[in-house]
Design an enzyme around this catalytic site. Structure first.
Site, PDB file in Angstrom:
ATOM      1  N   GLU A 160       0.884  -1.165   0.000  1.00  0.00           N
ATOM      2  CA  GLU A 160       0.000   0.000   0.000  1.00  0.00           C
ATOM      3  C   GLU A 160       0.915   1.206   0.000  1.00  0.00           C
ATOM      4  O   GLU A 160       1.793   1.339   0.846  1.00  0.00           O
ATOM      5  CB  GLU A 160      -0.905  -0.019   1.234  1.00  0.00           C
ATOM      6  CG  GLU A 160      -2.040   0.996   1.161  1.00  0.00           C
ATOM      7  CD  GLU A 160      -1.752   2.258   1.945  1.00  0.00           C
ATOM      8  OE1 GLU A 160      -1.596   3.319   1.290  1.00  0.00           O
ATOM      9  OE2 GLU A 160      -1.681   2.196   3.168  1.00  0.00           O
TER      10      GLU A 160
ATOM     11  N   CYS B  46      -2.285   8.081   4.686  1.00  0.00           N
ATOM     12  CA  CYS B  46      -2.340   7.730   3.258  1.00  0.00           C
ATOM     13  C   CYS B  46      -3.680   8.148   2.664  1.00  0.00           C
ATOM     14  O   CYS B  46      -3.784   8.419   1.473  1.00  0.00           O
ATOM     15  CB  CYS B  46      -2.146   6.224   3.073  1.00  0.00           C
ATOM     16  SG  CYS B  46      -0.714   5.551   3.922  1.00  0.00           S
TER      17      CYS B  46
END
Length: 537
Positions: free
Chosen positions: A289, A323
């Site tokens: 990720e 994020c």
């Protein structure tokens, strides 16, 4: 909770004045602020110190030294690899129930006596407010530990059909080798999960934490050992990223990468691994990720107050260092004046400072490198002919790495402010003409190479339906009338595609599937004794 129970999400404690949890946390913060510890590498359960050390200080207070971190040498990393390979031989033979018990006990320890230790370490080491620490190093990490057991059970119970005289079975084996967990600074829960998810499935792990999260990550490994995790199953190797990774991907026993970090680093690791494919026992599993340029898109029918609050919380909680943080917003001209007024009014009351002062809404950004990067974006915005700072824009590194929550107005929807990841408390707003809904949907979809999170606000159901279809590939986590942050384990499995990663969805069974190598077993009760088939007679 046993390995066959259905988990519930861990409740978020309030920490209101006078509460037991607040008093316990304040005591722990005082103790941790006055005690500098050493953080060694942990190889096969043994502490390994080196002459190469770095002092870990609080991002919001340069004078607060929390720990001395021992950087791992190549020899130490290679010892960790050997320890992982050796430990897995026994660990992989444990039954699922036996392994699950370790992680469920770890969850109970974290929910109880270890809760404020991990929260305090996350607050001081990573500059999180009490609420941001609680939802991360307590609740989300507890949820990962408990829900992963339920997800793994769901996988193991998935078995093939058997026919008369034939028994079929899927044996969910561990990978053949060790998993390399490379974890970020911004979530203690991600650090713990990237190491624990493969371990639950019978794998051993070499864990390289972000230097700035070394304190909370090191303490969590101590918790795991107290919960009964055998020494050597997870080996902890803080150190310079390139040096550690070079040793790891050079091992023929390397079997998988569990990664959260920048897109550039993930690309580099993928390239290094691909060049060595013939050297490995099997094709490594690569799970990553990476970055995001997460959007909030408002329709003219959006509720003003809920939109403004979502922008503030989505962009500025934990200093925009998520994020999933809202980084670009598209607001129609008809409602922008009202949104701007509410957003700037709320921001005028946001307090920034030392996270041990519970009145502060945000703390400092993580380190000098991040501070300089974010300041660079703001400086270039000030020099731009199309961008304008309408709130914040101030930086101060005299005591800590502080950047005020900054809102930029950008006429050019393709500028770096709208396209590049900033990873700081900076929100860029592009105001568009009403009546261009489908045009703006294409713009949102095509502007960024990332596709992690995104949110759409509006009361017009038809407009929301059009947006949901047009933006289907623009975000792996898509929100309607809610901010694009705050995914909950078991409720919103997390991950994005495009340049945001492999989208293997942490917080679901999908991630755990990557850490098992199934074997099909067929047993026939009465095997045939003649090669001839009936049609031949």
């Amino acid at each position: 909770m046993g390995p066959h129970s259905q988990p519930m999400n861990e409740p978020v404690l309030s920490y209101i004045r006078g509460s037991a949890e607040r008093e316990a946390l304040e005591r722990t913060l005082r103790d941790m602020s006055t005690t500098q510890i050493e953080i060694p590498a942990i190889v096969a359960g043994t502490e390994v110190r080196s002459d190469d050390t770095a002092t870990l200080t609080a991002p919001h207070n340069h004078d607060l030294a929390l720990a001395k971190v021992h950087r791992s040498s190549r020899d130490t990393v290679e010892q960790a690899i050997t320890a992982a390979v050796e430990a897995q031989r026994d660990w992989a033979d444990w039954t699922f129930e036996e392994r699950a018990t370790v992680f469920l006990r770890a969850a109970d320890l974290l929910a109880g006596p270890w809760r404020q230790t991990l929260n305090a370490a996350t607050m001081l080491g990573q500059s999180k407010t009490v609420y941001q620490a609680e939802i991360d190093s307590a609740c989300e990490l507890i949820d990962f530990l408990r829900f992963n057991v339920a997800f793994a059970k769901q996988i193991i119970e998935s078995q093939p059909l058997s026919s008369p005289g034939v028994s079929n079975q899927l044996d969910y084996r561990s990978l053949e080798g060790f998993v390399y967990a490379v974890t970020p600074f911004n979530f203690t829960a991600i650090g713990g999960n990237l190491a624990c998810a493969p371990a639950l499935m019978g794998n051993s792990v070499v864990w390289k934490p972000a230097a700035s999260a070394a304190l909370s990550n090191y303490l969590f490994l101590q918790l795991l050992h107290e919960a009964g995790l055998p020494r050597g199953v997870i080996n902890f190797v803080p150190g310079e990223a390139g040096a550690v990774s070079s040793a790891v991907v050079g091992s023929p026993h390397f079997a998988g990468l569990h990664f959260t970090g920048s897109t550039a680093v993930f690309d580099s690791l993928w390239n290094q691994i691909s060049e060595r494919l013939p050297e490995y026992a099997s094709y490594p599993r690569l799970v990553g990720e990476t970055g995001g340029k997460d959007f909030v898109l408002a329709h003219a029918s959006a509720d003003i107050d809920s939109l403004a609050v979502a922008l503030l919380r989505g962009a500025f909680e934990y200093q925009g260092q998520k994020c999933s943080a809202a980084s670009r917003a598209y607001i129609p001209k008809s409602i922008w004046p009202q949104v701007r007024e509410r957003l700037l009014d709320d921001l005028s009351r946001v307090k920034m400072g030392d996270v041990t002062d519970f009145q502060n809404f945000i703390g400092a950004v993580i380190d000098r490198k991040a501070f300089n990067r974010i300041r660079g974006f703001i400086e270039r915005a000030n020099e731009s002919t199309t961008a304008k700072v309408i709130a914040g824009g101030k930086t101060d590194d005299s005591r800590g790495f502080f950047v005020t929550p900054t809102v930029l107005l950008e006429e050019n929807p393709h500028s770096e402010l709208m396209q590049d990841e900033i990873f700081g408390p900076v929100l860029t707003v592009h105001v568009y003409e009403d009546g261009r809904w489908e045009d703006i949907l294409r713009l949102v979809d095509q502007t960024s190479s990332y596709a992690l999170t995104g949110a759409v606000f509006g009361q017009d159901r038809k407009a929301l339906q059009v947006a949901q279809k047009a933006l289907r590939h623009a975000a792996g986590n898509f929100y309607i009338n809610d901010k694009p942050t705050g995914a909950v384990v078991g409720q919103q499995p997390f991950g994005g595609a495009r340049r945001s990663g492999t989208n293997d969805k942490a917080g679901s069974y999908l991630n755990l599937l990557r850490w098992t190598s199934p074997r099909t077993i067929k047993e026939t009760s009465i095997p045939p004794t003649s090669f001839e088939y009936p049609y031949m007679k």
